[in-house]
Motif scaffolding. Structure first.
Motif, mmCIF file in Angstrom:
data_model
loop_
_atom_site.group_PDB
_atom_site.id
_atom_site.type_symbol
_atom_site.label_atom_id
_atom_site.label_comp_id
_atom_site.label_asym_id
_atom_site.label_seq_id
_atom_site.Cartn_x
_atom_site.Cartn_y
_atom_site.Cartn_z
ATOM 1 N N PRO A 1 0.159 -4.374 -7.918
ATOM 2 C CA PRO A 1 -0.162 -4.261 -6.494
ATOM 3 C C PRO A 1 -0.091 -5.597 -5.768
ATOM 4 O O PRO A 1 -0.563 -6.623 -6.262
ATOM 5 C CB PRO A 1 -1.583 -3.712 -6.487
ATOM 6 C CG PRO A 1 -1.663 -2.924 -7.750
ATOM 7 C CD PRO A 1 -0.858 -3.729 -8.747
ATOM 8 N N GLY A 2 0.522 -5.558 -4.598
ATOM 9 C CA GLY A 2 0.609 -6.738 -3.746
ATOM 10 C C GLY A 2 1.636 -7.759 -4.182
ATOM 11 O O GLY A 2 1.620 -8.887 -3.689
ATOM 12 N N ALA A 3 2.511 -7.415 -5.108
ATOM 13 C CA ALA A 3 3.515 -8.357 -5.603
ATOM 14 C C ALA A 3 4.919 -7.832 -5.292
ATOM 15 O O ALA A 3 5.513 -7.137 -6.100
ATOM 16 C CB ALA A 3 3.344 -8.576 -7.101
ATOM 17 N N SER B 1 6.443 -3.459 -1.717
ATOM 18 C CA SER B 1 5.559 -3.624 -2.873
ATOM 19 C C SER B 1 4.629 -2.425 -2.978
ATOM 20 O O SER B 1 4.364 -1.724 -2.013
ATOM 21 C CB SER B 1 4.734 -4.917 -2.763
ATOM 22 O OG SER B 1 3.834 -4.857 -1.683
ATOM 23 N N ILE C 1 0.874 -1.122 -3.463
ATOM 24 C CA ILE C 1 -0.387 -1.724 -3.033
ATOM 25 C C ILE C 1 -1.611 -1.085 -3.665
ATOM 26 O O ILE C 1 -2.723 -1.388 -3.266
ATOM 27 C CB ILE C 1 -0.535 -1.695 -1.510
ATOM 28 C CG1 ILE C 1 -0.532 -0.263 -0.998
ATOM 29 C CG2 ILE C 1 0.514 -2.544 -0.842
ATOM 30 C CD1 ILE C 1 -1.089 -0.136 0.389
ATOM 31 N N GLY D 1 5.718 -2.740 2.968
ATOM 32 C CA GLY D 1 6.599 -3.898 2.977
ATOM 33 C C GLY D 1 7.965 -3.590 3.528
ATOM 34 O O GLY D 1 8.183 -2.576 4.185
ATOM 35 N N THR E 1 1.539 -3.881 6.364
ATOM 36 C CA THR E 1 1.503 -5.005 5.437
ATOM 37 C C THR E 1 0.759 -4.595 4.180
ATOM 38 O O THR E 1 0.775 -3.435 3.806
ATOM 39 C CB THR E 1 0.858 -6.224 6.106
ATOM 40 O OG1 THR E 1 -0.470 -5.881 6.498
ATOM 41 C CG2 THR E 1 1.638 -6.664 7.333
ATOM 42 N N PHE E 2 0.053 -5.502 3.558
ATOM 43 C CA PHE E 2 -0.524 -5.296 2.234
ATOM 44 C C PHE E 2 -1.459 -4.107 2.086
ATOM 45 O O PHE E 2 -1.374 -3.369 1.138
ATOM 46 C CB PHE E 2 -1.239 -6.565 1.774
ATOM 47 C CG PHE E 2 -1.992 -6.390 0.482
ATOM 48 C CD1 PHE E 2 -1.304 -6.233 -0.703
ATOM 49 C CD2 PHE E 2 -3.357 -6.335 0.461
ATOM 50 C CE1 PHE E 2 -1.979 -6.050 -1.901
ATOM 51 C CE2 PHE E 2 -4.042 -6.162 -0.724
ATOM 52 C CZ PHE E 2 -3.351 -6.017 -1.901
ATOM 53 N N SER E 3 -2.370 -3.902 2.994
ATOM 54 C CA SER E 3 -3.517 -3.069 2.684
ATOM 55 C C SER E 3 -3.505 -1.668 3.283
ATOM 56 O O SER E 3 -3.153 -1.466 4.425
ATOM 57 C CB SER E 3 -4.780 -3.767 3.171
ATOM 58 O OG SER E 3 -5.899 -2.969 2.956
ATOM 59 N N THR F 1 -7.834 0.423 -2.142
ATOM 60 C CA THR F 1 -6.711 0.615 -3.059
ATOM 61 C C THR F 1 -6.972 1.700 -4.098
ATOM 62 O O THR F 1 -6.061 2.108 -4.799
ATOM 63 C CB THR F 1 -6.361 -0.691 -3.798
ATOM 64 O OG1 THR F 1 -7.498 -1.117 -4.547
ATOM 65 C CG2 THR F 1 -5.935 -1.767 -2.821
#
Length: 151
Positions: free
Chosen positions: A40-42, A75, A77, A88, A120-122, A126
């Motif tokens: 996650p997040g990569a 990515s 998440i 992303g 974005t990321f979140s 999660t």
């Protein structure tokens, strides 16, 4: 990979890019993660660049201008056993110009020039499967004025 260089005495360019495969090769049975899912997040791909222009215009005064652009690839998440939650694939561009003298700086700027809206990321939690309605979009286009003193 990254690089930087001075094109002239007034112009500096920087660029970076990365590619990474960060997937889970082992999981704890008590934790809700899928084997071989992306971490996650990569994001697998990131790239960006910037330009900084700074030119004396008389006395201690100098003109400054900068541009930054970044691309963040897709990515996963979330840690979910069922499937990945993807975000992303977005880009962001920021511009700034101003004047500086000694410790003083003033500038005007635009952040997120093209008003990109991609999440974005979140998705907030999660662990929540589906993430319906819990997106975190990019900050909307913003205009600003800045006056700063370095001490």
């Amino acid at each position: 990979i990254e690089g930087a260089g001075h094109i002239s005495s007034a112009l500096e360019l920087r660029a970076h890019a990365s590619f990474a495969v960060a997937d889970l090769t082992r999981t704890d049975p008590s934790f809700p993660a899928r084997l071989h899912a992306d971490l996650p997040g990569a994001p697998r791909f990131l790239a960006g660049g910037s330009a900084l222009y700074e030119k004396p215009i008389g006395g201690d005064w100098r003109l400054t201008a900068s541009a930054k652009a970044v691309y963040v690839g897709h990515s996963n998440i979330a840690f979910t056993a069922q499937r990945e939650l993807r975000v992303g694939g977005y880009a962001k561009v920021d511009l700034r110009t101003g004047l500086a003298a000694n410790a003083w700086r003033s500038s005007i700027y635009v952040e997120n020039v093209f008003d990109a809206q991609e999440p974005t990321f979140s998705y907030a939690n999660t662990q929540r499967y589906g993430g319906a309605g819990l997106v975190t979009p990019q900050r909307p286009r913003a205009f600003g004025v800045e006056l700063a003193y370095d001490f």
